[in-house]
Design a protein around this motif. Structure first.
Motif, PDB file in Angstrom:
ATOM      1  N   UNK A   1      45.476 -46.559-122.614  1.00 41.67           N
ATOM      2  CA  UNK A   1      46.019 -45.489-122.978  1.00 41.67           C
ATOM      3  C   UNK A   1      46.119 -43.652-122.538  1.00 41.67           C
ATOM      4  N   UNK A   2      44.560 -43.337-122.697  1.00 46.09           N
ATOM      5  CA  UNK A   2      44.398 -41.978-122.483  1.00 46.09           C
ATOM      6  C   UNK A   2      44.399 -41.706-121.031  1.00 46.09           C
ATOM      7  N   UNK A   3      44.539 -42.518-119.449  1.00 47.24           N
ATOM      8  CA  UNK A   3      44.852 -42.046-118.305  1.00 47.24           C
ATOM      9  C   UNK A   3      46.153 -41.525-117.987  1.00 47.24           C
ATOM     10  N   UNK A   4      46.394 -40.573-117.556  1.00 51.50           N
ATOM     11  CA  UNK A   4      47.372 -40.094-116.981  1.00 51.50           C
ATOM     12  C   UNK A   4      48.356 -41.572-116.220  1.00 51.50           C
ATOM     13  N   UNK A   5      49.595 -41.504-115.789  1.00 50.99           N
ATOM     14  CA  UNK A   5      50.527 -42.409-115.416  1.00 50.99           C
ATOM     15  C   UNK A   5      50.561 -41.778-114.172  1.00 50.99           C
ATOM     16  N   UNK A   6      50.776 -42.298-112.704  1.00 56.65           N
ATOM     17  CA  UNK A   6      50.548 -41.887-111.817  1.00 56.65           C
ATOM     18  C   UNK A   6      51.837 -42.095-111.346  1.00 56.65           C
ATOM     19  N   UNK A   7      52.845 -40.775-111.040  1.00 62.06           N
ATOM     20  CA  UNK A   7      54.527 -40.480-110.798  1.00 62.06           C
ATOM     21  C   UNK A   7      54.710 -40.112-109.509  1.00 62.06           C
ATOM     22  N   UNK A   8      55.370 -40.712-108.752  1.00 62.94           N
ATOM     23  CA  UNK A   8      56.233 -40.781-107.387  1.00 62.94           C
ATOM     24  C   UNK A   8      57.690 -40.389-107.550  1.00 62.94           C
ATOM     25  N   UNK A   9      58.562 -39.545-107.228  1.00 65.32           N
ATOM     26  CA  UNK A   9      60.170 -39.144-106.893  1.00 65.32           C
ATOM     27  C   UNK A   9      60.700 -39.661-108.426  1.00 65.32           C
TER      28      UNK A   9
ATOM     29  N   UNK B   1      58.916 -41.723-110.663  1.00 63.23           N
ATOM     30  CA  UNK B   1      58.577 -42.858-110.996  1.00 63.23           C
ATOM     31  C   UNK B   1      57.009 -43.613-111.108  1.00 63.23           C
ATOM     32  N   UNK B   2      56.912 -44.721-112.055  1.00 63.07           N
ATOM     33  CA  UNK B   2      56.257 -44.744-112.232  1.00 63.07           C
ATOM     34  C   UNK B   2      54.968 -45.671-111.163  1.00 63.07           C
ATOM     35  N   UNK B   3      54.036 -45.365-110.697  1.00 68.35           N
ATOM     36  CA  UNK B   3      53.293 -46.138-109.052  1.00 68.35           C
ATOM     37  C   UNK B   3      52.627 -46.611-110.263  1.00 68.35           C
ATOM     38  N   UNK B   4      51.776 -47.557-109.604  1.00 72.36           N
ATOM     39  CA  UNK B   4      50.622 -48.571-109.899  1.00 72.36           C
ATOM     40  C   UNK B   4      49.367 -47.636-109.579  1.00 72.36           C
TER      41      UNK B   4
END
Length: 118
Positions: free
Chosen positions: A105-113, A115-118
């Motif tokens: 839960x602490x790891x930041x989500x990667x965003x691209x344009x 939207x969340x990227x896996x």
């Protein structure tokens, strides 16, 4: 405090064997050296480091040797940070063990344009 040659050698050896986050504060110019070493002694020192610290405190005198026998008072550890040539001491939060779910839960989500990227 006047340091004798054996005490100086012990401080160098402790600095060499201590963890990297403690190394900036383990130096002879630090007025809080003995307090830092005392906290490290009770928190997470290895057997070798405990023996070195105990020997250093015995060489320092009676009052310091007694402080290792009494673990009641624990000061917060400080971290040295240098920003644009200015040295700042900040209190360091104690490390706690996280579970795998908390780390996820602490790891930041990667965003691209947007939207969340896996």
């Amino acid at each position: 405090m006047n340091f004798s040659k054996p005490m100086i050698e012990l401080v160098y050896e402790i600095r060499r064997t201590c963890p990297s986050d403690l190394k900036p504060s383990v130096k002879l110019a630090n007025p809080e050296l003995f307090d830092e070493l005392r906290n490290y002694y009770f928190d997470s020192a290895t057997a070798v480091n405990k023996a070195l610290i105990k020997e250093l405190f015995n060489l320092a005198g009676g009052e310091w040797a007694e402080r290792l026998d009494n673990p009641t008072k624990n000061h917060p550890r400080q971290q040295v940070k240098v920003y644009r040539g200015q040295t700042v001491f900040e209190d360091k939060a104690p490390a706690k063990a996280d579970s795998a779910d908390e780390r996820k839960n602490k790891t930041p989500k990667k965003m691209y344009r947007g939207r969340v990227v896996a």
